[in-house]
Scaffold this motif. Sequence first.
Motif, PDB file in Angstrom:
ATOM      1  N   ARG A   1     -27.362 -37.496 -98.102  1.00 40.50           N
ATOM      2  CA  ARG A   1     -28.348 -36.556 -98.646  1.00 40.50           C
ATOM      3  C   ARG A   1     -29.282 -36.045 -97.552  1.00 40.50           C
ATOM      4  NH1 ARG A   1     -30.910 -33.222 -99.335  1.00 40.50           N
ATOM      5  NH2 ARG A   1     -32.241 -32.526-101.031  1.00 40.50           N
ATOM      6  N   ILE A   2     -29.694 -36.908 -96.655  1.00 39.80           N
ATOM      7  CA  ILE A   2     -30.581 -36.499 -95.567  1.00 39.80           C
ATOM      8  C   ILE A   2     -29.841 -35.558 -94.616  1.00 39.80           C
ATOM      9  CG2 ILE A   2     -31.888 -37.311 -93.576  1.00 39.80           C
ATOM     10  CD1 ILE A   2     -32.428 -39.902 -95.139  1.00 39.80           C
ATOM     11  N   ALA A   3     -28.606 -35.884 -94.279  1.00 42.52           N
ATOM     12  CA  ALA A   3     -27.825 -35.055 -93.360  1.00 42.52           C
ATOM     13  C   ALA A   3     -27.579 -33.664 -93.927  1.00 42.52           C
ATOM     14  CB  ALA A   3     -26.497 -35.735 -93.033  1.00 42.52           C
ATOM     15  N   LEU A   4     -27.464 -33.568 -95.248  1.00 38.08           N
ATOM     16  CA  LEU A   4     -27.198 -32.274 -95.880  1.00 38.08           C
ATOM     17  C   LEU A   4     -28.399 -31.325 -95.796  1.00 38.08           C
ATOM     18  CD1 LEU A   4     -25.150 -33.495 -98.955  1.00 38.08           C
ATOM     19  CD2 LEU A   4     -24.336 -31.955 -97.166  1.00 38.08           C
ATOM     20  N   ASP A   5     -29.545 -31.826 -95.377  1.00 33.76           N
ATOM     21  CA  ASP A   5     -30.683 -30.943 -95.132  1.00 33.76           C
ATOM     22  C   ASP A   5     -30.463 -30.113 -93.869  1.00 33.76           C
ATOM     23  OD1 ASP A   5     -32.072 -31.753 -97.367  1.00 33.76           O
ATOM     24  OD2 ASP A   5     -33.155 -33.343 -96.312  1.00 33.76           O
ATOM     25  N   GLU A   6     -29.562 -30.568 -92.999  1.00 35.65           N
ATOM     26  CA  GLU A   6     -29.305 -29.878 -91.735  1.00 35.65           C
ATOM     27  C   GLU A   6     -27.924 -29.246 -91.655  1.00 35.65           C
ATOM     28  OE1 GLU A   6     -30.279 -31.913 -88.122  1.00 35.65           O
ATOM     29  OE2 GLU A   6     -31.834 -33.131 -89.077  1.00 35.65           O
ATOM     30  N   PHE A   7     -26.965 -29.815 -92.352  1.00 27.79           N
ATOM     31  CA  PHE A   7     -25.586 -29.366 -92.222  1.00 27.79           C
ATOM     32  C   PHE A   7     -25.030 -28.935 -93.576  1.00 27.79           C
ATOM     33  CE2 PHE A   7     -26.280 -32.967 -89.277  1.00 27.79           C
ATOM     34  CZ  PHE A   7     -26.233 -32.275 -88.074  1.00 27.79           C
ATOM     35  N   SER A   8     -24.092 -28.001 -93.541  1.00 28.88           N
ATOM     36  CA  SER A   8     -23.387 -27.626 -94.759  1.00 28.88           C
ATOM     37  C   SER A   8     -22.455 -28.766 -95.151  1.00 28.88           C
ATOM     38  CB  SER A   8     -22.570 -26.356 -94.519  1.00 28.88           C
ATOM     39  OG  SER A   8     -21.502 -26.621 -93.619  1.00 28.88           O
ATOM     40  N   PRO A   9     -22.038 -28.849 -96.419  1.00 27.09           N
ATOM     41  CA  PRO A   9     -21.137 -29.926 -96.832  1.00 27.09           C
ATOM     42  C   PRO A   9     -19.868 -30.042 -95.981  1.00 27.09           C
ATOM     43  CG  PRO A   9     -22.065 -28.883 -98.765  1.00 27.09           C
ATOM     44  CD  PRO A   9     -22.520 -28.074 -97.583  1.00 27.09           C
ATOM     45  N   PRO A  10     -19.139 -28.927 -95.697  1.00 30.25           N
ATOM     46  CA  PRO A  10     -17.932 -29.103 -94.877  1.00 30.25           C
ATOM     47  C   PRO A  10     -18.239 -29.541 -93.453  1.00 30.25           C
ATOM     48  CG  PRO A  10     -18.307 -26.769 -95.330  1.00 30.25           C
ATOM     49  CD  PRO A  10     -19.244 -27.538 -96.194  1.00 30.25           C
ATOM     50  N   LEU A  11     -19.332 -29.048 -92.870  1.00 30.48           N
ATOM     51  CA  LEU A  11     -19.654 -29.441 -91.498  1.00 30.48           C
ATOM     52  C   LEU A  11     -20.092 -30.893 -91.433  1.00 30.48           C
ATOM     53  CD1 LEU A  11     -19.984 -28.726 -88.556  1.00 30.48           C
ATOM     54  CD2 LEU A  11     -22.285 -27.864 -89.055  1.00 30.48           C
ATOM     55  N   MET A  12     -20.929 -31.327 -92.375  1.00 30.90           N
ATOM     56  CA  MET A  12     -21.348 -32.721 -92.371  1.00 30.90           C
ATOM     57  C   MET A  12     -20.155 -33.652 -92.526  1.00 30.90           C
ATOM     58  SD  MET A  12     -23.478 -35.021 -95.073  1.00 30.90           S
ATOM     59  CE  MET A  12     -21.922 -35.354 -95.894  1.00 30.90           C
ATOM     60  N   THR A  13     -19.259 -33.309 -93.450  1.00 31.15           N
ATOM     61  CA  THR A  13     -18.085 -34.151 -93.674  1.00 31.15           C
ATOM     62  C   THR A  13     -17.173 -34.151 -92.456  1.00 31.15           C
ATOM     63  OG1 THR A  13     -18.225 -33.450 -95.995  1.00 31.15           O
ATOM     64  CG2 THR A  13     -16.290 -34.696 -95.361  1.00 31.15           C
ATOM     65  N   ALA A  14     -17.032 -32.986 -91.807  1.00 28.31           N
ATOM     66  CA  ALA A  14     -16.202 -32.897 -90.603  1.00 28.31           C
ATOM     67  C   ALA A  14     -16.780 -33.757 -89.481  1.00 28.31           C
ATOM     68  CB  ALA A  14     -16.087 -31.441 -90.148  1.00 28.31           C
ATOM     69  N   LEU A  15     -18.096 -33.676 -89.274  1.00 29.13           N
ATOM     70  CA  LEU A  15     -18.730 -34.462 -88.218  1.00 29.13           C
ATOM     71  C   LEU A  15     -18.588 -35.952 -88.485  1.00 29.13           C
ATOM     72  CD1 LEU A  15     -22.001 -32.391 -87.672  1.00 29.13           C
ATOM     73  CD2 LEU A  15     -19.998 -32.494 -86.177  1.00 29.13           C
ATOM     74  N   ARG A  16     -18.704 -36.328 -89.731  1.00 27.22           N
ATOM     75  CA  ARG A  16     -18.528 -37.740 -90.104  1.00 27.22           C
ATOM     76  C   ARG A  16     -17.172 -38.247 -89.664  1.00 27.22           C
ATOM     77  NH1 ARG A  16     -19.438 -40.408 -95.940  1.00 27.22           N
ATOM     78  NH2 ARG A  16     -18.451 -42.412 -95.544  1.00 27.22           N
ATOM     79  N   PHE A  17     -16.129 -37.472 -89.969  1.00 32.19           N
ATOM     80  CA  PHE A  17     -14.779 -37.934 -89.652  1.00 32.19           C
ATOM     81  C   PHE A  17     -14.432 -37.763 -88.178  1.00 32.19           C
ATOM     82  CE2 PHE A  17     -14.006 -37.204 -94.324  1.00 32.19           C
ATOM     83  CZ  PHE A  17     -13.930 -38.551 -94.617  1.00 32.19           C
ATOM     84  N   CYS A  18     -15.097 -36.834 -87.500  1.00 33.62           N
ATOM     85  CA  CYS A  18     -14.905 -36.722 -86.047  1.00 33.62           C
ATOM     86  C   CYS A  18     -15.377 -38.008 -85.363  1.00 33.62           C
ATOM     87  CB  CYS A  18     -15.667 -35.514 -85.494  1.00 33.62           C
ATOM     88  SG  CYS A  18     -14.872 -33.923 -85.795  1.00 33.62           S
ATOM     89  N   VAL A  19     -16.530 -38.507 -85.795  1.00 32.96           N
ATOM     90  CA  VAL A  19     -17.051 -39.760 -85.239  1.00 32.96           C
ATOM     91  C   VAL A  19     -16.126 -40.920 -85.595  1.00 32.96           C
ATOM     92  CG1 VAL A  19     -18.944 -41.427 -85.341  1.00 32.96           C
ATOM     93  CG2 VAL A  19     -19.441 -38.976 -85.242  1.00 32.96           C
ATOM     94  N   ALA A  20     -15.703 -40.977 -86.860  1.00 36.75           N
ATOM     95  CA  ALA A  20     -14.853 -42.084 -87.308  1.00 36.75           C
ATOM     96  C   ALA A  20     -13.465 -42.035 -86.681  1.00 36.75           C
ATOM     97  CB  ALA A  20     -14.734 -42.055 -88.835  1.00 36.75           C
ATOM     98  N   ALA A  21     -13.045 -40.855 -86.184  1.00 38.38           N
ATOM     99  CA  ALA A  21     -11.708 -40.713 -85.599  1.00 38.38           C
ATOM    100  C   ALA A  21     -11.670 -41.076 -84.122  1.00 38.38           C
ATOM    101  CB  ALA A  21     -11.208 -39.284 -85.787  1.00 38.38           C
ATOM    102  N   LEU A  22     -12.807 -41.350 -83.496  1.00 37.32           N
ATOM    103  CA  LEU A  22     -12.843 -41.663 -82.071  1.00 37.32           C
ATOM    104  C   LEU A  22     -11.925 -42.832 -81.679  1.00 37.32           C
ATOM    105  CD1 LEU A  22     -16.631 -41.149 -81.213  1.00 37.32           C
ATOM    106  CD2 LEU A  22     -14.688 -39.684 -80.614  1.00 37.32           C
ATOM    107  N   PRO A  23     -11.764 -43.865 -82.527  1.00 43.41           N
ATOM    108  CA  PRO A  23     -10.836 -44.948 -82.161  1.00 43.41           C
ATOM    109  C   PRO A  23      -9.400 -44.491 -81.943  1.00 43.41           C
ATOM    110  CG  PRO A  23     -12.308 -45.679 -83.895  1.00 43.41           C
ATOM    111  CD  PRO A  23     -12.536 -44.207 -83.742  1.00 43.41           C
ATOM    112  N   CYS A  24      -9.043 -43.284 -82.410  1.00 44.05           N
ATOM    113  CA  CYS A  24      -7.682 -42.782 -82.185  1.00 44.05           C
ATOM    114  C   CYS A  24      -7.367 -42.647 -80.700  1.00 44.05           C
ATOM    115  CB  CYS A  24      -7.491 -41.426 -82.871  1.00 44.05           C
ATOM    116  SG  CYS A  24      -7.452 -41.514 -84.672  1.00 44.05           S
ATOM    117  N   LEU A  25      -8.418 -42.569 -79.874  1.00 46.90           N
ATOM    118  CA  LEU A  25      -8.215 -42.514 -78.427  1.00 46.90           C
ATOM    119  C   LEU A  25      -7.686 -43.833 -77.889  1.00 46.90           C
ATOM    120  CD1 LEU A  25     -11.536 -40.674 -77.456  1.00 46.90           C
ATOM    121  CD2 LEU A  25      -9.233 -39.679 -77.595  1.00 46.90           C
TER     122      LEU A  25
END
Length: 296
Positions: free
Chosen positions: A24-48
């Motif tokens: 809810r706090i993050a959605l004050d700054e980001f749109s729903p698709p961008l916030m969700t995308a950023l979340r999974f970008c961070v969570a996908a880092l172990p793929c390296l």
Amino acid sequence: MKPGDVCLAVTVAVIWGLAFVASRIALDEFSPPLMTALRFCVAALPCLLVPRPKVSWPVLIAISLTLFLGQFLAQAYGIAHGVPVGLSSVIVQSQALFTITFAAIVFRELPTPLQGVGIGIAVVGLLMICGTVGYDFSAGAFAVIAISPICFAIGNLLLRRAGGAPMFDLFAWLCLVAAIPLLALALLLDGPQATWQALRHMSLTGLACILALGGISTSIAYWLWGRLLRDNPAAQVVPFALLVPFVGSAASSVVFGERFGRLRLAGMITVVGGIAVMLLAKRRQAPSKPVLPGVT
């Protein structure tokens, strides 16, 4: 369960409950698709560091688009359009109801009588919540967030196709698969300039929320939950997921001052009670395939 595992299970439930507040706090700054995308970008880092699990691309994509992209994008849109955080956590938790229903339809895994009672109780609770729609959020917002537990339930069933893939590796790659179309969607709906401006002007609070959602709530918490399911009977672990909506509701009440009317509060408690009955029914039968909890 060992005392240490009990503490871990409670910790994971608290993390997932607080994640609704962070969203809810993050959605004050980001749109729903961008916030969700950023979340999974961070969570996908172990793929390296970890190899792709031995799961076919069609199965990997199908699981990711439902269990992650569909579930969390619907959550984000619902919360962004006014669905209270505490109520959102309860609605998402209702995925257990849909998982059992879909399993009965697709796999002929008929619920036990006690599970049927739990389903009936949860449905009554959802109908009570429906009776409060329109007071502080629209029917459209409720319909959107209702997609979340449905996608979650479908993803639960598709997850069976992953076989014995390592949990941490699997979820990292699922996050990567979800992040790519979400970034494209953010660029399409928000526009490249608006997307760049949101990233450029990201506050420390926004960054902290994204890192918490991606690194802690998704990567670490899911890994811990997988470890608990590996080391303990599922029937002992899964009921701890019932703490998630209580943590989410309590945290939203403290942080955002959310208050629930009598009908909505009764409906939320009824839904959680119905889910508890379903989990207790599963506990008596001690199945080998648990459903994932409703989290964000």
